[in-house]
Design an enzyme around this catalytic site. Structure first.
Site, short mmCIF file in Angstrom:
data_model
loop_
_atom_site.label_atom_id
_atom_site.label_comp_id
_atom_site.label_asym_id
_atom_site.label_seq_id
_atom_site.Cartn_x
_atom_site.Cartn_y
_atom_site.Cartn_z
N ASP A 1 2.11 -85.16 -18.56
CA ASP A 1 0.79 -85.79 -18.67
C ASP A 1 0.45 -86.12 -20.12
OD1 ASP A 1 -1.90 -86.53 -18.11
OD2 ASP A 1 -2.04 -84.96 -16.59
N SER B 1 -9.53 -87.51 -15.79
CA SER B 1 -9.39 -88.22 -17.05
C SER B 1 -10.77 -88.46 -17.68
CB SER B 1 -8.62 -89.52 -16.81
OG SER B 1 -8.13 -90.05 -18.00
N HIS C 1 0.08 -88.29 -15.29
CA HIS C 1 -1.39 -88.28 -15.27
C HIS C 1 -1.98 -88.41 -13.87
CE1 HIS C 1 -5.02 -88.44 -17.68
NE2 HIS C 1 -5.39 -89.61 -17.20
#
Length: 297
Positions: free
Chosen positions: A244, A105, A271
């Site tokens: 995601d 991320s 995610h």
């Protein structure tokens, strides 16, 4: 499996000290893991990836301001360039001359900037896990995902962002509905995810990103390194979940910009692929890093 050894401590970095843990003593090239956030922690990533330490050391650290690291009150520290310098300090302090690098991320923003701007020696591979490499594209994807939420949830998000009441209970409840679909789909939430959130630093997150995953208002809101991704000349792996917020379409687009890179989607994940599709995630990462090392021998 034999119990893995752990070494932990603190490292001096610009602005304070960060906490690290090195898991395992295997002979293969170490893996350095960059957590998400900004302002997140290592906890969920360690739970998902520490098994890899049976063949190589895996290094997790909490970035300054969150988790077990020091929490200085100076908001001027929450800048991308300082976090890049922090990563270099971690490598030097732990004598990590050669590494594999994994960013998750926000950690992919950090990793990409480190590789492109610093052009460091000794990085054998990079894994971009659920990447955000263009804030504008991330926001555009989020708008599409929000449009598919129930009407009352969409209206609550819009209403509170327009009024500047993103600290309200109504907004947080609406955000949670988005997160259940596109952040992590495991119900109930794993304890490590709850721990991760409890030890995160919302001030760092708000300063650098914004009030929610889909509302970039901080100093990263114009981040975009897509025009420079072709400068990454090491083996690269791009992964994301089918559901995601780092959408498969955008993740594959980023992958298309990096020469000789690979792309994979975890079909049962949002995610947190390293928790939601844990066995497949670890198997893929083992295969990727081991093949890289064989090709360099």
């Amino acid at each position: 499996m034999e119990e893995l050894t752990e070494q932990e401590g603190y490292i001096d970095v610009p602005g304070g000290r960060v906490w690290f843990v090195r898991v395992g003593t295997g002979s293969k090239t170490p893996l350095v893991v960059l957590h998400g956030g900004p302002g997140g922690t290592h906890h969920s990533l360690k739970a998902g990836l520490q098994d890899l330490a049976d063949e190589r050391p895996v290094i997790f650290y909490d970035q300054l301001g969150s988790g077990n690291s020091e929490r200085p009150g100076d908001p001027s520290l929450w800048q991308l360039d300082r976090f890049v310098e922090e990563l270099e300090c971690v490598r030097q302090a732990l004598n990590l001359d050669e590494i594999h690098l994994l960013g998750h991320s926000w950690g992919t923003m950090l990793a990409a900037t480190y590789l492109i701007k610093r052009k460091p020696k000794g990085v054998r591979s990079i894994t971009f896990s659920s990447p955000c490499l263009s804030a504008e594209r991330w926001k555009r994807d989020a708008d599409v995902l929000i449009s598919k939420l129930p009407q009352e949830v969409r209206e609550a998000i819009v209403r509170n962002e327009e009024r500047g009441t993103t600290d309200s209970e109504e907004y947080r409840n609406a955000v949670d509905e988005y997160y259940k679909r596109h952040l992590i789909r495991i119900d109930p939430l794993p304890e490590v995810v709850i721990q991760n959130r409890a030890k995160s630093n919302s001030e760092v997150y708000l300063t650098m990103w914004g009030p929610s995953e889909f509302c970039p208002t901080g100093n990263l809101k114009t981040f975009d390194c897509t025009s420079e991704l072709n400068q990454i000349a090491i083996p690269a792996l791009f992964v994301c979940g089918r559901y995601d917020e780092a959408t498969p379409e955008s993740t594959q687009y980023y992958q298309s910009l990096v020469p000789h890179s690979q792309f994979h989607v975890f079909e049962n994940s949002a995610h947190y692929g390293y928790l939601e599709d844990s066995d497949e995630y670890k198997a893929l990462l083992r295969s990727f890093t081991n093949k890289v090392e064989l090709s360099l021998m």
